[in-house]
Scaffold this motif. Structure first.
Motif, mmCIF file in Angstrom:
data_model
loop_
_atom_site.group_PDB
_atom_site.id
_atom_site.type_symbol
_atom_site.label_atom_id
_atom_site.label_comp_id
_atom_site.label_asym_id
_atom_site.label_seq_id
_atom_site.Cartn_x
_atom_site.Cartn_y
_atom_site.Cartn_z
ATOM 1 N N GLU A 1 -5.266 -18.242 -5.225
ATOM 2 C CA GLU A 1 -5.615 -17.756 -3.893
ATOM 3 C C GLU A 1 -5.073 -16.403 -3.712
ATOM 4 O O GLU A 1 -4.092 -16.030 -4.106
ATOM 5 N N GLY A 2 -5.844 -15.864 -2.753
ATOM 6 C CA GLY A 2 -5.240 -14.325 -2.194
ATOM 7 C C GLY A 2 -5.506 -14.237 -0.579
ATOM 8 O O GLY A 2 -6.336 -15.266 -0.227
ATOM 9 N N ASP A 3 -4.900 -13.233 -0.003
ATOM 10 C CA ASP A 3 -5.276 -13.295 1.414
ATOM 11 C C ASP A 3 -6.582 -12.934 1.664
ATOM 12 O O ASP A 3 -7.166 -12.002 1.298
ATOM 13 N N ASP B 1 -7.191 -9.088 2.120
ATOM 14 C CA ASP B 1 -7.330 -8.459 0.664
ATOM 15 C C ASP B 1 -8.831 -8.369 0.281
ATOM 16 O O ASP B 1 -9.180 -7.377 -0.120
ATOM 17 N N ALA B 2 -9.156 -9.512 0.436
ATOM 18 C CA ALA B 2 -10.413 -9.881 -0.052
ATOM 19 C C ALA B 2 -11.660 -9.084 0.667
ATOM 20 O O ALA B 2 -12.587 -8.463 0.145
ATOM 21 N N GLU B 3 -11.514 -9.117 2.097
ATOM 22 C CA GLU B 3 -12.545 -8.529 3.029
ATOM 23 C C GLU B 3 -12.370 -6.972 2.594
ATOM 24 O O GLU B 3 -13.487 -6.166 2.365
ATOM 25 N N LEU B 4 -11.096 -6.485 2.494
ATOM 26 C CA LEU B 4 -10.913 -4.944 2.205
ATOM 27 C C LEU B 4 -11.576 -4.535 0.945
ATOM 28 O O LEU B 4 -12.337 -3.619 0.684
ATOM 29 N N LEU B 5 -11.416 -5.438 -0.027
ATOM 30 C CA LEU B 5 -12.164 -5.128 -1.363
ATOM 31 C C LEU B 5 -13.535 -5.075 -1.223
ATOM 32 O O LEU B 5 -14.205 -4.444 -2.021
ATOM 33 N N SER C 1 -19.464 -8.711 1.153
ATOM 34 C CA SER C 1 -18.692 -9.257 2.127
ATOM 35 C C SER C 1 -18.302 -10.696 1.588
ATOM 36 O O SER C 1 -18.707 -11.211 0.927
ATOM 37 N N VAL C 2 -17.149 -11.080 2.265
ATOM 38 C CA VAL C 2 -16.650 -12.343 1.885
ATOM 39 C C VAL C 2 -17.613 -13.398 1.984
ATOM 40 O O VAL C 2 -17.730 -14.311 1.483
ATOM 41 N N SER C 3 -18.257 -13.340 3.171
ATOM 42 C CA SER C 3 -19.159 -14.352 3.554
ATOM 43 C C SER C 3 -20.354 -14.360 2.773
ATOM 44 O O SER C 3 -20.876 -15.514 2.363
ATOM 45 N N GLY C 4 -20.766 -13.275 2.290
ATOM 46 C CA GLY C 4 -21.753 -12.974 1.300
ATOM 47 C C GLY C 4 -21.544 -13.800 0.019
ATOM 48 O O GLY C 4 -22.037 -14.356 -0.555
ATOM 49 N N LEU C 5 -20.259 -13.292 -0.276
ATOM 50 C CA LEU C 5 -19.905 -14.040 -1.580
ATOM 51 C C LEU C 5 -19.740 -15.570 -1.718
ATOM 52 O O LEU C 5 -20.004 -16.389 -2.559
ATOM 53 N N GLN C 6 -19.184 -16.086 -0.433
ATOM 54 C CA GLN C 6 -19.235 -17.548 -0.229
ATOM 55 C C GLN C 6 -20.724 -17.812 -0.238
ATOM 56 O O GLN C 6 -20.940 -19.114 -0.929
ATOM 57 N N GLY D 1 -9.009 -21.139 5.796
ATOM 58 C CA GLY D 1 -7.642 -20.944 6.177
ATOM 59 C C GLY D 1 -6.894 -19.736 5.948
ATOM 60 O O GLY D 1 -5.862 -19.701 5.629
ATOM 61 N N GLY D 2 -7.964 -18.582 5.826
ATOM 62 C CA GLY D 2 -7.026 -17.171 5.691
ATOM 63 C C GLY D 2 -6.820 -16.866 4.232
ATOM 64 O O GLY D 2 -6.199 -15.864 3.890
#
Length: 955
Positions: free
Chosen positions: A810-812, A815-819, A826-831, A840-841
């Motif tokens: 896991e990572g924050d 950090d994932a959104e910034l990358l 986007s993180v939502s797109g990746l999910q 949970g963040g």
């Protein structure tokens, strides 16, 4: 700036099907695979035959890239390269001595590339003879050279003696009567039949001569009360250092376990019996011991694993230093621990008594045995400075004669004498079979030569350093590896019996191996004792392929004295040119052994390096310019029965021998055009896949460098690497190089550029060393692999970057959104794409086994290379679905599938760097399985495809 080479580029300089070569080579080194040419005599670190024949073939056949007029496009070249790979794959088949048609196909292909005539092949460091033997089988005229007389003899057997009598019927009366003088004998089967027959005659004569010293075992469990002995197991004893023991000898045993086969174990126990002179005796126990009881039996009389010993009479410690001093004073003795015999339902273990030991004592022949120890076997054993795998000299075993019991010396002397005496009978039978007198003499010498090799095999199994294997319940030979370690409890084979180590067993095995030496139309070659550094005579241009000495790993000259002395006694007069010295010549051997230069390591290093340069400089002038020189470098030499991968590190640039070899080749005027890692270990798939382990061998292809080669700057060197390395790496991937081997293989095209120039100068005007060049190549390799990411989709590029930071942990979220912003996703797109889990963040990549089993790429609206790779990985590696089912998914991926393999290479490199061994294992496995999966995926289906539940539902 580039320097052109006029000779056509060969397949070995572009691509090889390494996984298949590795598999075949690992199989070739396995024990128990049936008759094999290596079985005629032991040799250390013998090169696997499949490796030798693959390299020879690829050194002659042009790469399709060299013929744009035939195959103008890259796709056409790839297809033709794959056809050549298929020939090599057939050459990697098991028991290829039974498939002469494969050798014929390979020869026909090679002839197309060399004007219809194969060049002669020369191996100046022939050793055990794998390269010359495979050259002969492929149809080359093979020339083998070596300084070591034992190696020269083995190569004569393979290249001259056996092939000269290929197709000849046996001369012994039994075989002639059986075949009626009319049946044709294929290959060397006739010669093998004679070796087997005359070995049988020797066996009967030996029984008449010394049979009384090999009595049967008394047992109430067999009919008649006597059983055939398989082995006698002895233990060394030492006087107890405790005065309370009154000088009595006690056992110093490494183990008391005799059998662990099946449900029951067998072990001995030293029982205290004050009625006896020594105060103890051995009892044999069998059954199912307790865990602690078996562990105690495995320790023998040791205080603990690797520790000192315990006196069984007083329970006081016996230090190893004390045992060593007693051994050097000649005060160690032996006691019989057990007799192993054939029983009604397998092995019987019989406890000895005083009468048993008395029946084994030699009552005569003492003078002959003493003379053998004083002359024939008086040569010194190697020291720890000469061999790295352990030596028994610390315990007083300082000469070859100390390695044998009286009975073993008597048996080997008897065999040697009978081998000499039987010559007249073989010659007479040969003349009766129709051979002229001269041919009959030659044939008699050939048969006696192979009988002498059988006697050498007996020596390997009949000495006091042979262990008893509780798992296999048999005697193990001394040279399981290139060492002479101390053995406290040793097994003495029944020389006149019919089990492992017996004359009959050893000679039958040699005869079986003689049968498989010649294949099809194998050509007769030649073997000579020569110095590779000397100028070679002859006008013929040659193809050179060699497996040279490796710095200071093994002193063959020292180890082969063990065999040389017996060969010299049995057949030395037949070969006076190579058996003229009392022992094997040592000083000329090309090895960096400081002890040969009064402990001066620098002089030893200079001897090795100068010898290498002289050897390769001499070879350069004799090479056929059409073909590259091929040289093998072994990072760790290993024997067939004890093969393991080299240590878990990848510091090619820090390996002294490796660097020395490269420097010697380049300074001798060679350009290195390819380097190929070959994993010939039996465990290469288990250990090397995903492990950061060195290859067994690195094969280098080399060309003479142009005399007009210019010098360039280090900046120009890096520019040329940037320009040429990407295409070279694509070829390597086409050959399906395992990711674990990719960095080593990539050195080839990199060193090709480095060695193409006379000099490469750094900004300070200093010559760039081999070590610096390798570091630069490794840096460039990482850059090239990273650039592949530009061709991947944005989600995959994000996943790679996240994996480099966190693996599957896991990572924050921040950090994932910034990358994701940097990677345009986007993180939502990746999910949504099924790449990550965000909760949970925290964010983490989904592991392969967490991916949905009903995934169908044809219905995926956001298909990513990351998904494709990890669904393939889930099926093939984690769920073990196999080639067929995985190919169904690969077929659905279509043209996108190659990107999945590219990503597996990239992620292996990341996993290796982050020491994620399990992840690396998976990516490596997927790449290794790719050729078969892809082949199945390309095939048209003639049966209904597997259901979706078949494809995705396996667990």
């Amino acid at each position: 700036m580039t320097v052109s080479n006029s000779p056509k580029k060969k397949l070995i300089e572009v691509a090889l099907p390494l996984p298949e070569i590795n598999d075949a080579s690992a199989y070739d080194k396995m024990p128990g695979i049936g008759p094999h040419p290596k079985g005629i005599h032991h040799w250390w670190a013998r090169l696997p035959l499949p490796t030798a024949r693959a390299i020879l073939f690829a050194s002659v056949v042009d790469d399709p890239e060299a013929h744009p007029e035939k195959w103008p496009t890259e796709d056409e070249q790839n297809a033709e390269r794959e056809r050549l790979f298929d020939i090599i794959r057939r050459m990697m088949g098991k028991k290829l001595h039974e498939a002469p048609e494969v050798y014929a196909e390979a020869k026909a292909e090679m002839l197309k590339n060399c004007d219809g005539q194969l060049p002669p092949v020369f191996d100046p460091f022939a050793g055990g003879g794998s390269i010359p033997l495979e050259a002969s089988r492929l149809g080359f005229k093979a020339h083998a050279g070596d300084l070591n007389p034992v190696a020269v003899l083995l190569n004569r057997c393979n290249l001259e003696l056996a092939p000269q009598w290929s197709g000849h019927a046996p001369v012994n009366p039994d075989s002639r009567q059986w075949i009626g003088g009319s049946e044709a004998w294929r290959g060397t089967h006739g010669l093998a039949a004679d070796v087997r027959y005359y070995a049988g005659v020797i066996h009967q004569r030996a029984i008449e001569k010394i049979g009384k010293y090999y009595p049967k075992a008394n047992s109430e469990n067999v009919r008649g009360g006597e059983a055939n002995v398989i082995a006698w197991i002895w233990v060394r004893t030492v006087a107890s250092p405790n005065p309370a023991a009154k000088g009595k000898h006690v056992p110093i045993a490494s183990s008391f376990v005799l059998s662990t086969k099946g449900n029951n174990s067998v072990w001995v126990h030293p029982a205290i019996d004050e009625r006896l002179d020594e105060g103890w005796r051995f009892e044999v126990h069998s059954g199912v011991p307790t865990k602690d009881g078996l562990a105690k039996a495995r320790l023998g009389t040791k205080a603990g694993k690797g520790q000192d010993f315990i006196c069984i009479l007083t329970r006081t410690p016996i230090q190893r230093s004390y045992v060593q001093s007693e051994g050097k004073a000649g005060r160690l003795r032996e006691r019989l621990m057990c007799v192993v015999a054939d029983g009604p339902s397998g092995r019987m273990y019989i406890a000895p008594n005083s009468e048993t030991e008395k029946s084994l004592q030699i009552h005569e022949w003492h003078d002959d045995i003493a003379e053998a120890r004083a002359s024939l076997l008086a040569g010194p054993l190697p020291t720890r400075a000469e061999i790295t795998g352990g030596v028994c000299t610390a315990y007083g075993l300082s000469s070859w004669g100390h390695l044998f019991t009286d009975r073993q010396i008597l048996a080997l002397l008897t065999a040697s004498d009978l081998i000499q005496e039987i010559g007249s009978q073989i010659r007479a039978d040969a003349e009766r079979a129709g051979l002229q007198e001269t041919d009959a003499i030659r044939y008699e010498q050939v048969v006696r030569t192979f009988l002498a090799l059988a006697a050498d095999r007996c020596a390997d199994f009949n000495n006091s350093l042979c262990r008893w294997s509780p798992s296999n319940q048999k005697v193990m030979n001394l040279f399981g590896k290139q060492a002479i370690p101390m053995v406290f409890d040793f097994a003495e084979a029944n020389f006149l019996g019919s089990s492992v180590g017996a004359w009959k067993t050893c000679s039958d095995y040699v005869a079986d191996c003689v049968e498989v030496i010649s294949v099809g139309e194998a050509r007769v070659g030649e073997a000579k004792q020569l110095d590779a550094a000397a100028e070679q005579n002859g006008a013929e241009l040659i193809l050179v392929s060699t497996d040279p000495p490796y710095y200071n790993n093994i002193s063959y000259a020292v180890l082969s004295d063990f065999f040389y002395v017996w060969l010299r006694r049995s057949i030395g007069k037949v070969y006076p040119d190579i058996f003229s010295t009392v022992l094997v010549p040592k000083l000329p051997e090309l090895i960096a052994a400081a002890n040969r230069f009064e402990g001066d390591a620098l002089r030893a290093k200079q001897h090795f390096e100068n010898g290498f340069r002289q050897a390769f400089s001499a070879l350069r002038s004799k090479m056929d310019p059409r073909f590259p020189l091929t040289v093998y470098y072994a990072f760790k030499q290993e024997d067939e029965d004890a093969a393991e991968d080299a240590g878990a590190h990848n510091d090619l640039d820090l390996t002294t021998g490796w660097e020395t070899l490269l420097e010697a080749l380049i300074s001798s005027g060679f350009q290195i055009t390819a380097t190929w890692p070959v994993r010939a270990s039996q465990k290469w798939r288990m250990v090397s896949m995903g492990a950061n382990a060195l290859a067994s061998y690195i094969v280098l292809a080399c060309r003479p460098r142009l005399s007009s080669a210019p010098q360039i700057s280090s900046a120009q060197f890096r520019q040329e690497l940037s320009r040429t390395l990407p295409a070279a790496l694509r070829h390597l991937q086409q050959g399906n190089i395992a990711p674990v081997d990719f960095a080593q293989a990539a050195l080839g095209p990199g060193m090709a550029i480095y060695s193409r120039y006379d000099r490469i100068l750094d900004p300070a005007g200093k010559h760039m060393s081999v070590r610096s060049a390798i570091n630069t190549i490794n840096q460039m390799l990482t850059e090239v692999l990273s650039e592949v990411e530009d061709e991947f989709d944005a989600d995959t590029r994000w996943a790679i970057a996240w994996f480099e930071q966190n693996g599957f942990l896991e990572g924050d979220f921040g950090d994932a959104e910034l990358l994701s912003k940097a990677k345009v996703t986007s993180v939502s797109g990746l999910q949504h794409a099924g790449v990550v889990l965000s909760k949970g963040g925290k964010v983490r990549l989904l592991r392969p086994l967490e991916l949905p089993t009903d995934w169908d790429p044809e219905n995926d609206s956001r298909l990513t290379v990351w998904e494709m790779t990890h669904h393939l990985l889930r099926l093939y590696h984690h769920q073990g679905a196999g080639d067929e089912i995985t190919s169904g998914l690969l077929r659905k991926l279509g043209s996108n599938s190659e990107a999945a393999r590219d990503l597996a290479y990239r992620l292996f490199k990341v996993s290796e760097k982050k020491k994620l061994s399990q992840e690396a294992l998976g990516y490596n496995a997927l790449v290794l399985g790719w050729p078969e999966i892809a082949r199945l995926a390309r095939q048209e289906r003639t049966v209904p495809p597997p259901t979706q539940s078949d494809m995705f539902g396996r667990a």
